[in-house]
Motif scaffolding. Sequence first.
Motif, PDB file in Angstrom:
ATOM      1  N   UNK A 132      15.028  38.249  63.528  1.00 21.93           N
ATOM      2  CA  UNK A 132      14.749  39.687  63.540  1.00 21.93           C
ATOM      3  C   UNK A 132      15.683  40.415  64.503  1.00 21.93           C
ATOM      4  N   UNK A 133      15.932  39.815  65.666  1.00 20.34           N
ATOM      5  CA  UNK A 133      16.867  40.427  66.615  1.00 20.34           C
ATOM      6  C   UNK A 133      18.268  40.540  66.007  1.00 20.34           C
ATOM      7  N   UNK A 134      18.669  39.488  65.317  1.00 18.26           N
ATOM      8  CA  UNK A 134      20.009  39.489  64.714  1.00 18.26           C
ATOM      9  C   UNK A 134      20.128  40.551  63.633  1.00 18.26           C
ATOM     10  N   UNK A 135      19.101  40.675  62.813  1.00 18.47           N
ATOM     11  CA  UNK A 135      19.116  41.708  61.769  1.00 18.47           C
ATOM     12  C   UNK A 135      19.146  43.088  62.404  1.00 18.47           C
ATOM     13  N   UNK A 136      18.328  43.298  63.398  1.00 21.43           N
ATOM     14  CA  UNK A 136      18.282  44.614  64.060  1.00 21.43           C
ATOM     15  C   UNK A 136      19.647  44.994  64.623  1.00 21.43           C
ATOM     16  N   UNK A 137      20.344  44.022  65.220  1.00 20.32           N
ATOM     17  CA  UNK A 137      21.643  44.311  65.824  1.00 20.32           C
ATOM     18  C   UNK A 137      22.731  44.522  64.784  1.00 20.32           C
ATOM     19  N   UNK A 138      22.684  43.733  63.700  1.00 21.37           N
ATOM     20  CA  UNK A 138      23.786  43.748  62.736  1.00 21.37           C
ATOM     21  C   UNK A 138      23.639  44.817  61.664  1.00 21.37           C
ATOM     22  N   UNK A 139      22.418  45.089  61.229  1.00 17.45           N
ATOM     23  CA  UNK A 139      22.197  45.934  60.057  1.00 17.45           C
ATOM     24  C   UNK A 139      22.854  47.310  60.145  1.00 17.45           C
ATOM     25  N   UNK A 140      22.818  47.988  61.293  1.00 20.51           N
ATOM     26  CA  UNK A 140      23.437  49.328  61.325  1.00 20.51           C
ATOM     27  C   UNK A 140      24.932  49.327  61.037  1.00 20.51           C
ATOM     28  N   UNK A 141      25.565  48.175  61.155  1.00 25.71           N
ATOM     29  CA  UNK A 141      27.018  48.098  60.990  1.00 25.71           C
ATOM     30  C   UNK A 141      27.438  47.574  59.611  1.00 25.71           C
ATOM     31  N   UNK A 142      26.488  47.118  58.826  1.00 22.34           N
ATOM     32  CA  UNK A 142      26.825  46.560  57.515  1.00 22.34           C
ATOM     33  C   UNK A 142      27.121  47.681  56.530  1.00 22.34           C
ATOM     34  N   UNK A 143      28.188  47.568  55.771  1.00 24.66           N
ATOM     35  CA  UNK A 143      28.545  48.612  54.815  1.00 24.66           C
ATOM     36  C   UNK A 143      27.761  48.470  53.519  1.00 24.66           C
ATOM     37  N   UNK A 144      27.840  49.455  52.672  1.00 19.99           N
ATOM     38  CA  UNK A 144      27.293  49.314  51.318  1.00 19.99           C
ATOM     39  C   UNK A 144      27.954  48.100  50.668  1.00 19.99           C
ATOM     40  N   UNK A 145      27.151  47.234  50.090  1.00 18.53           N
ATOM     41  CA  UNK A 145      27.657  45.979  49.559  1.00 18.53           C
ATOM     42  C   UNK A 145      27.554  44.837  50.543  1.00 18.53           C
ATOM     43  N   UNK A 146      27.097  45.132  51.776  1.00 16.10           N
ATOM     44  CA  UNK A 146      26.910  44.085  52.770  1.00 16.10           C
ATOM     45  C   UNK A 146      25.694  43.232  52.456  1.00 16.10           C
ATOM     46  N   UNK A 147      25.589  42.106  53.156  1.00 11.92           N
ATOM     47  CA  UNK A 147      24.508  41.168  52.848  1.00 11.92           C
ATOM     48  C   UNK A 147      24.040  40.449  54.099  1.00 11.92           C
ATOM     49  N   UNK A 148      22.759  40.092  54.075  1.00 10.48           N
ATOM     50  CA  UNK A 148      22.144  39.262  55.102  1.00 10.48           C
ATOM     51  C   UNK A 148      21.494  38.084  54.406  1.00 10.48           C
ATOM     52  N   UNK A 149      21.745  36.880  54.917  1.00 12.23           N
ATOM     53  CA  UNK A 149      21.072  35.681  54.409  1.00 12.23           C
ATOM     54  C   UNK A 149      20.460  34.955  55.599  1.00 12.23           C
TER      55      UNK A 149
END
Length: 266
Positions: A132-149
């Motif tokens: 959850x910490x990793x998603x919170x930190x990374x998500x604002x920087x992911x562009x359209x078409x970005x992905x989280x696994x």
Amino acid sequence: MTGRFEGRVVLVTGGAHGIGAATVRRLHAEGAAVVVADLDADAAARIVDELASRSSAGPSASTSAGSVSAVVCDVRDRTSVDAAVAATLERHGRLDVLVGVAGGDHPHPTLLDGMDDATWAAGVDLNLGGPARCVRAAAPHLPRGGAIVLVGSVNGLQAFGGEDYSAAKAGLVSLAQNLAVSLGRRGVRINVVAPGTVRTRVWDDRTPDKFVPLYPLGRIGEPEDVAAAVAFLASDDAAWITGVTLPVDGGILTGPMTAFQQLDVD
């Protein structure tokens, strides 16, 4: 390998060992610029040296598809996670994919046999709070078409013991479902892979092959099996898939029928 990740930057937590290392190798081979985030700085450096020798970019390249670098990261610490994301952005100027592998379990009493509150909290924090910490930190920087696994476990889908670990992995399923809604509005996808028994260092002093009879496909998993599924979900081949949990489990979730067959009962 196809170049599905050429021009993309991927941050892999827990990337120095096992499933994480296999994922780093797979995405690097498919053209990604990969940042290996791990507590084990020496092992992360070895992965960088190994892959840099295969890449014309080399370990000191500032940004280019196929480059590889490492950063120390403790997913239990928000400052450490934020710093790993910041280092990725500083080095490459972007972040396209987050792969959350860091997590794990260790032997301890069961919940009903004396597991204390600190052990419970530590297990849940590492395996659910960390991602959850990793998603919170990374998500604002992911562009359209970005992905989280995120790497979960079959323990989050059926009863295999390890209550704190299993509860946390089940939490990842719900986390991905909920975040798929909010992230989807920005064109960012999030999914989970749920491995069964995989031959990693946690089995160094044990015998994972004893579980082979429970697997319809007749073997336990290898880290590369999971890495292939991660690469699919992180790629544009999965562009219309979000909020799902994909078992990568050799069929163990067929459960009752498999166990029944081991009894050799007509």
